[in-house]
Design an enzyme around this catalytic site. Sequence first.
Site, PDB file in Angstrom:
ATOM      1  N   ASP A 118      48.653 -43.258 -30.641  1.00  0.00           N
ATOM      2  CA  ASP A 118      47.189 -43.129 -30.721  1.00  0.00           C
ATOM      3  C   ASP A 118      46.691 -41.794 -30.184  1.00  0.00           C
ATOM      4  OD1 ASP A 118      47.127 -45.852 -31.590  1.00  0.00           O
ATOM      5  OD2 ASP A 118      47.299 -46.458 -29.498  1.00  0.00           O
ATOM      6  N   LYS A 126      47.195 -38.115 -34.082  1.00  0.00           N
ATOM      7  CA  LYS A 126      48.085 -37.407 -35.021  1.00  0.00           C
ATOM      8  C   LYS A 126      47.485 -37.345 -36.418  1.00  0.00           C
ATOM      9  CE  LYS A 126      51.272 -40.423 -34.056  1.00  0.00           C
ATOM     10  NZ  LYS A 126      50.658 -41.098 -32.910  1.00  0.00           N
ATOM     11  N   GLY A 185      48.253 -46.735 -37.175  1.00  0.00           N
ATOM     12  CA  GLY A 185      46.874 -46.652 -37.659  1.00  0.00           C
ATOM     13  C   GLY A 185      46.406 -45.230 -37.466  1.00  0.00           C
ATOM     14  N   HIS A 186      46.451 -44.442 -38.523  1.00  0.00           N
ATOM     15  CA  HIS A 186      46.083 -43.023 -38.412  1.00  0.00           C
ATOM     16  C   HIS A 186      44.669 -42.837 -38.965  1.00  0.00           C
ATOM     17  CE1 HIS A 186      50.571 -41.725 -38.124  1.00  0.00           C
ATOM     18  NE2 HIS A 186      50.154 -42.421 -37.107  1.00  0.00           N
ATOM     19  N   ARG A 243      72.459 -55.193 -41.243  1.00  0.00           N
ATOM     20  CA  ARG A 243      72.979 -55.000 -42.616  1.00  0.00           C
ATOM     21  C   ARG A 243      72.688 -56.155 -43.564  1.00  0.00           C
ATOM     22  NH1 ARG A 243      78.344 -53.012 -39.794  1.00  0.00           N
ATOM     23  NH2 ARG A 243      77.708 -54.844 -38.647  1.00  0.00           N
ATOM     24  N   GLN A 270      53.382 -43.738 -34.003  1.00  0.00           N
ATOM     25  CA  GLN A 270      53.529 -44.141 -32.595  1.00  0.00           C
ATOM     26  C   GLN A 270      53.733 -42.884 -31.731  1.00  0.00           C
ATOM     27  OE1 GLN A 270      55.789 -46.152 -34.930  1.00  0.00           O
ATOM     28  NE2 GLN A 270      53.835 -47.125 -35.291  1.00  0.00           N
ATOM     29  N   THR A 272      58.643 -49.450 -29.591  1.00  0.00           N
ATOM     30  CA  THR A 272      58.740 -49.916 -30.955  1.00  0.00           C
ATOM     31  C   THR A 272      60.219 -49.825 -31.361  1.00  0.00           C
ATOM     32  OG1 THR A 272      57.716 -49.801 -33.136  1.00  0.00           O
ATOM     33  CG2 THR A 272      58.208 -47.675 -32.080  1.00  0.00           C
TER      34      THR A 272
HETATM   35  P1  IMP Z   1      55.659 -52.974 -32.770  1.00  0.00           P
HETATM   36  O1  IMP Z   1      55.801 -51.558 -33.225  1.00  0.00           O
HETATM   37  O2  IMP Z   1      54.604 -53.729 -33.545  1.00  0.00           O
HETATM   38  O3  IMP Z   1      56.974 -53.687 -32.697  1.00  0.00           O
HETATM   39  O4  IMP Z   1      55.117 -52.941 -31.260  1.00  0.00           O
HETATM   40  C1  IMP Z   1      55.914 -52.442 -30.172  1.00  0.00           C
HETATM   41  C2  IMP Z   1      55.050 -51.664 -29.182  1.00  0.00           C
HETATM   42  O5  IMP Z   1      54.598 -50.464 -29.810  1.00  0.00           O
HETATM   43  C3  IMP Z   1      53.785 -52.395 -28.720  1.00  0.00           C
HETATM   44  O6  IMP Z   1      53.530 -52.009 -27.376  1.00  0.00           O
HETATM   45  C4  IMP Z   1      52.692 -51.839 -29.613  1.00  0.00           C
HETATM   46  O7  IMP Z   1      51.416 -51.920 -29.030  1.00  0.00           O
HETATM   47  C5  IMP Z   1      53.165 -50.403 -29.747  1.00  0.00           C
HETATM   48  N1  IMP Z   1      52.705 -49.756 -30.982  1.00  0.00           N
HETATM   49  C6  IMP Z   1      53.195 -49.918 -32.226  1.00  0.00           C
HETATM   50  N2  IMP Z   1      52.551 -49.149 -33.104  1.00  0.00           N
HETATM   51  C7  IMP Z   1      51.651 -48.453 -32.401  1.00  0.00           C
HETATM   52  C8  IMP Z   1      50.709 -47.440 -32.758  1.00  0.00           C
HETATM   53  O8  IMP Z   1      50.587 -47.010 -33.899  1.00  0.00           O
HETATM   54  N3  IMP Z   1      49.950 -46.950 -31.730  1.00  0.00           N
HETATM   55  C9  IMP Z   1      50.098 -47.375 -30.454  1.00  0.00           C
HETATM   56  N4  IMP Z   1      50.971 -48.303 -30.073  1.00  0.00           N
HETATM   57  C10 IMP Z   1      51.738 -48.832 -31.040  1.00  0.00           C
END
Ligand code: IMP
Length: 428
Positions: free
Chosen positions: A18, A21, A45-46, A145, A226, A241
Amino acid sequence: MFDSSVRTLVVVGAQWGDEGKGKLVDVLAEQADWVVRYQGGANAGHTVYVGEQKTVLHQVPSGILHPGVRCAIGNGVVLDPAQLFVEIEKLVAQGVDVVGRLYVSDRAHLVMPYHKQVDGASSASKAIGTTGRGIGPCYVDKVARRGVRVLDLRNPARLRTLVEAGVGHANEQLVTSGSALRASVDETMAFLSDVAPRLLPLAEDVGLALSNAVKARAALLLEGAQGSLLDVDHGTYPFVTSSNTTVGGAATGAGVPPTALHAALGVVKAYTTRVGNGPMPTELGDALGEEIRRIGNEFGATTGRPRRCGWFDGVVARYAARVNGLTALAVTKLDVLDTLPELKLCTGYLVDGELLREFPGDLGLLERAVPQYDVLPGWRKSTADARRWDDLPGEAKRYLYRLEELSGTPIRYVSVGTRRDQIIDVKA
Ligand code: IMP
């Protein structure tokens, strides 16, 4: 940032995601021939503003708003096809020309409805605070796999075998987590036969197309999703993630050789945010943290969840600079700090009486870390109209100089608002 020696540029988040980017990629895309997403999926979410028009992109690369730029979704992305079509339809309704400009790697793995069920039901996902978009379970199937790739849609017999394996595994997970939901092979096959005719026309050997573009010295912008501290190897594991969000992931996830990557722009907010659980040493759990959340509108672009807010963390930024080999920084949301009388920047962590300047891998240490701060005066003036470095108040420049020093990386851009034009190119 593109010139005769920099033809391939990676843009990564240097905090916990966040960082803004989407805006930087949108601004830089003007000079690019290709914009490529290389990891993650619809968890991202860009947000891009053009005038007053707000567009939130989850899987489509943020270069799509520039006509003439080609956009690719690389093999490292886990693609949710249904969500992709929702996004494409919204763009088309906005008058954006998508047809013939968006390519999807035939090697990208597909997020299935059952991946989302497993993500939603698993207690481990809840503890991490995932976005629930099925990202982790899809990457698990990839590594185990038994994943389904875009190219499998061309071969119904193989597709069914893979779906049977995926559904079987998903149902084991659903039973273990106590969920009443069950995945079904027939429903999954029906879902895939619905998406296949729309997805296959976009499918390409993206790695080959990009490698040819590299040979032709085209300008490639690789758009990370991310942030570095959410990287599965380098982040605050297990609160991460499931992909490599850092620059190394750009090569594997786009299918271009690592030696083809020329520069890396790290995006940081002028403060820190994090959504989901896990350590964040400079978090402000008080009224000031709430005020920053309110001014910065710090709510997740994908899930709407409130983001945790805190001071800028120089230990995090320096670590991200090292792991990514950052060549420049973009500092976003400086304007959010405009009204604060005093600002803090974290210079190190005190852990059990010892000063740590390197980001530790051990979460136990991070949880006990007491951030050490430099305190600087605020500027208490609006920076929203600054367009050149010299337009910034002296205190803001001082803050940015210190941020730059702590990060060990030169600042190239400063963003002072949501709109495309609210940006300072320090070199201009
Ligand atoms: P996942 O990617 O949905 O598996 O989430 C794993 C972790 O990454 C969690 O803490 C989410 O809040 C964080 N996360 C995943 N995508 C984003 C993003 O685009 N922005 C901020 N945090 C993210």
